[in-house]
Design an enzyme around this catalytic site. Sequence first.
Site, mmCIF file in Angstrom:
data_model
loop_
_atom_site.group_PDB
_atom_site.id
_atom_site.type_symbol
_atom_site.label_atom_id
_atom_site.label_comp_id
_atom_site.label_asym_id
_atom_site.label_seq_id
_atom_site.Cartn_x
_atom_site.Cartn_y
_atom_site.Cartn_z
ATOM 1 N N ASN A 1 0.980 -1.177 0.124
ATOM 2 C CA ASN A 1 -0.035 0.106 -0.028
ATOM 3 C C ASN A 1 0.886 1.218 -0.136
ATOM 4 O O ASN A 1 1.512 1.585 0.931
ATOM 5 C CB ASN A 1 -0.944 0.097 1.168
ATOM 6 C CG ASN A 1 -1.583 1.045 1.494
ATOM 7 O OD1 ASN A 1 -1.700 1.992 0.524
ATOM 8 N ND2 ASN A 1 -2.168 1.539 2.594
ATOM 9 N N TRP A 2 1.087 1.968 -1.226
ATOM 10 C CA TRP A 2 1.914 3.161 -1.337
ATOM 11 C C TRP A 2 1.363 4.434 -0.520
ATOM 12 O O TRP A 2 2.108 5.315 -0.671
ATOM 13 C CB TRP A 2 2.182 3.416 -2.717
ATOM 14 C CG TRP A 2 2.882 2.279 -3.368
ATOM 15 C CD1 TRP A 2 3.863 1.315 -2.561
ATOM 16 C CD2 TRP A 2 3.817 2.306 -4.654
ATOM 17 N NE1 TRP A 2 4.612 0.479 -3.546
ATOM 18 C CE2 TRP A 2 4.706 1.284 -4.615
ATOM 19 C CE3 TRP A 2 3.404 3.124 -5.762
ATOM 20 C CZ2 TRP A 2 5.188 0.805 -5.963
ATOM 21 C CZ3 TRP A 2 4.215 2.801 -7.037
ATOM 22 C CH2 TRP A 2 5.148 1.693 -6.989
ATOM 23 N N LYS A 3 0.196 4.353 -0.359
ATOM 24 C CA LYS A 3 -0.528 5.521 0.151
ATOM 25 C C LYS A 3 -0.304 6.748 -0.628
ATOM 26 O O LYS A 3 -0.287 6.384 -1.883
ATOM 27 C CB LYS A 3 -0.043 5.692 1.729
ATOM 28 C CG LYS A 3 0.038 4.611 2.599
ATOM 29 C CD LYS A 3 0.388 4.915 3.923
ATOM 30 C CE LYS A 3 0.438 3.536 4.745
ATOM 31 N NZ LYS A 3 0.274 3.733 6.081
ATOM 32 N N HIS B 1 -9.434 0.910 5.109
ATOM 33 C CA HIS B 1 -8.284 1.308 5.849
ATOM 34 C C HIS B 1 -8.334 2.225 6.735
ATOM 35 O O HIS B 1 -9.102 3.058 7.067
ATOM 36 C CB HIS B 1 -7.057 1.808 4.793
ATOM 37 C CG HIS B 1 -5.654 1.925 5.348
ATOM 38 N ND1 HIS B 1 -5.201 2.688 6.321
ATOM 39 C CD2 HIS B 1 -4.803 1.117 5.259
ATOM 40 C CE1 HIS B 1 -3.820 2.451 6.649
ATOM 41 N NE2 HIS B 1 -3.629 1.397 5.794
ATOM 42 N N GLU C 1 -6.698 4.616 7.937
ATOM 43 C CA GLU C 1 -6.654 5.974 7.695
ATOM 44 C C GLU C 1 -7.891 6.425 7.288
ATOM 45 O O GLU C 1 -8.074 7.792 7.397
ATOM 46 C CB GLU C 1 -5.310 6.201 6.798
ATOM 47 C CG GLU C 1 -4.088 5.861 7.616
ATOM 48 C CD GLU C 1 -2.867 5.665 6.530
ATOM 49 O OE1 GLU C 1 -2.790 5.739 5.658
ATOM 50 O OE2 GLU C 1 -1.936 5.268 7.330
ATOM 51 N N GLU D 1 -4.988 -4.941 10.893
ATOM 52 C CA GLU D 1 -4.031 -4.004 11.013
ATOM 53 C C GLU D 1 -4.188 -3.283 12.436
ATOM 54 O O GLU D 1 -4.964 -2.187 12.342
ATOM 55 C CB GLU D 1 -4.031 -2.913 9.786
ATOM 56 C CG GLU D 1 -4.049 -3.661 8.566
ATOM 57 C CD GLU D 1 -3.234 -2.786 7.677
ATOM 58 O OE1 GLU D 1 -2.395 -2.980 6.879
ATOM 59 O OE2 GLU D 1 -4.208 -1.590 7.392
ATOM 60 N N GLY E 1 2.868 2.241 10.525
ATOM 61 C CA GLY E 1 3.695 3.230 10.507
ATOM 62 C C GLY E 1 4.543 3.617 11.681
ATOM 63 O O GLY E 1 5.200 4.642 11.721
ATOM 64 N N SER F 1 3.724 -2.255 10.183
ATOM 65 C CA SER F 1 5.317 -2.317 10.277
ATOM 66 C C SER F 1 5.739 -3.767 9.911
ATOM 67 O O SER F 1 6.930 -4.127 10.547
ATOM 68 C CB SER F 1 5.650 -1.973 11.730
ATOM 69 O OG SER F 1 5.186 -0.561 12.055
ATOM 70 N N GLY G 1 2.961 -1.352 4.289
ATOM 71 C CA GLY G 1 3.065 0.113 3.838
ATOM 72 C C GLY G 1 4.223 0.536 3.764
ATOM 73 O O GLY G 1 4.849 0.306 2.380
ATOM 74 N N GLY G 2 4.921 1.067 4.571
ATOM 75 C CA GLY G 2 6.399 1.793 4.149
ATOM 76 C C GLY G 2 7.565 0.923 3.598
ATOM 77 O O GLY G 2 8.040 1.312 2.806
HETATM 78 C C1 PEP Z 1 -0.338 0.193 6.189
HETATM 79 O O1 PEP Z 1 -0.741 1.286 6.321
HETATM 80 O O2 PEP Z 1 -1.630 -0.580 5.613
HETATM 81 C C2 PEP Z 1 0.591 -0.460 6.728
HETATM 82 C C3 PEP Z 1 0.648 -1.658 7.303
HETATM 83 O O3 PEP Z 1 1.579 0.228 6.895
HETATM 84 P P1 PEP Z 1 3.053 0.230 7.605
HETATM 85 O O4 PEP Z 1 3.494 -1.128 6.990
HETATM 86 O O5 PEP Z 1 3.763 1.245 7.119
HETATM 87 O O6 PEP Z 1 2.919 0.102 8.908
#
Ligand code: PEP
Length: 252
Positions: A11-13, A97, A99, A169, A175, A215, A236-237
């Site tokens: 997920n590149w956001k 999600h 967010e 999640e 993050g 993470s 994500g990251g």
């Molecule tokens: C996400 O936003 O779906 C996520 C899991 O982010 P991260 O891996 O950066 O925690």
Amino acid sequence: MVERKPIIVGNWKMHKTISETRTTLSALRAAVQDVDSVDIGVAPPFTSLSAAAEVLLGSNIALAAQNMHCRDTGAFTGEVSPPMLLDAGVTHVILGHSERRELFGETDDLIATKVEAALAHRMVPILCVGETQGQREANETVSVVTGQLSGALRQLRGADLESLVVAYEPIWAIGTGLTATPGQAQQVHEIIRDFIGDLLGRAVAERLRIQYGGSVKPDNAAELLTQPDIDGALVGGASLEAESLAAIVRAC
Ligand code: PEP
């Protein structure tokens, strides 16, 4: 025992321009071209979807969107519909999600309409659920997660849900660099599978793929992904660099 093919989605956001998308996906494509035991997907921002579809054409990487409106057309300024996403080459869509829930006020009712729309258009919905730190400390993890599941899946019957993916999640792990321990994650995944079994039938629950997100990185992926009810990761990251997403896929 049903064999579930693991699914790893990046997920590149709100990251990457069109040219950055091309560069990263070309590298990812080359890095995972020999992988066929894992379903792989990437969710770039809307502006990069068409370019991403060109780079990924004929590859083993699916194209995902990060959000979607539930209607096909209409006066919904700023929104993107299922047929528009299909036209751009999208096959998977991340819905609910944290967010979107926290920053954009998405409710379970709204998310339910999107899940239904995704399934109606034969897209794979990746339904995100998870608790905050405060809810975990108040022992509310199970009620929050099962409430989100029943809210988003309220209208659906087992037969509709062949392609559904759930992403657990924990919000406190997104993050932040904090990761649920494999044991903590497995415990919630098992509860999710049991709950889906009660809601939609054991056969659906056994086939359901449940991703962990929060993470996930190359160095913690393997121990999370070897848990019996963890069937992949939403990343994500660590998905922003082709090499690190490829390393997570290989850890699978
Ligand atoms: C996400 O936003 O779906 C996520 C899991 O982010 P991260 O891996 O950066 O925690």
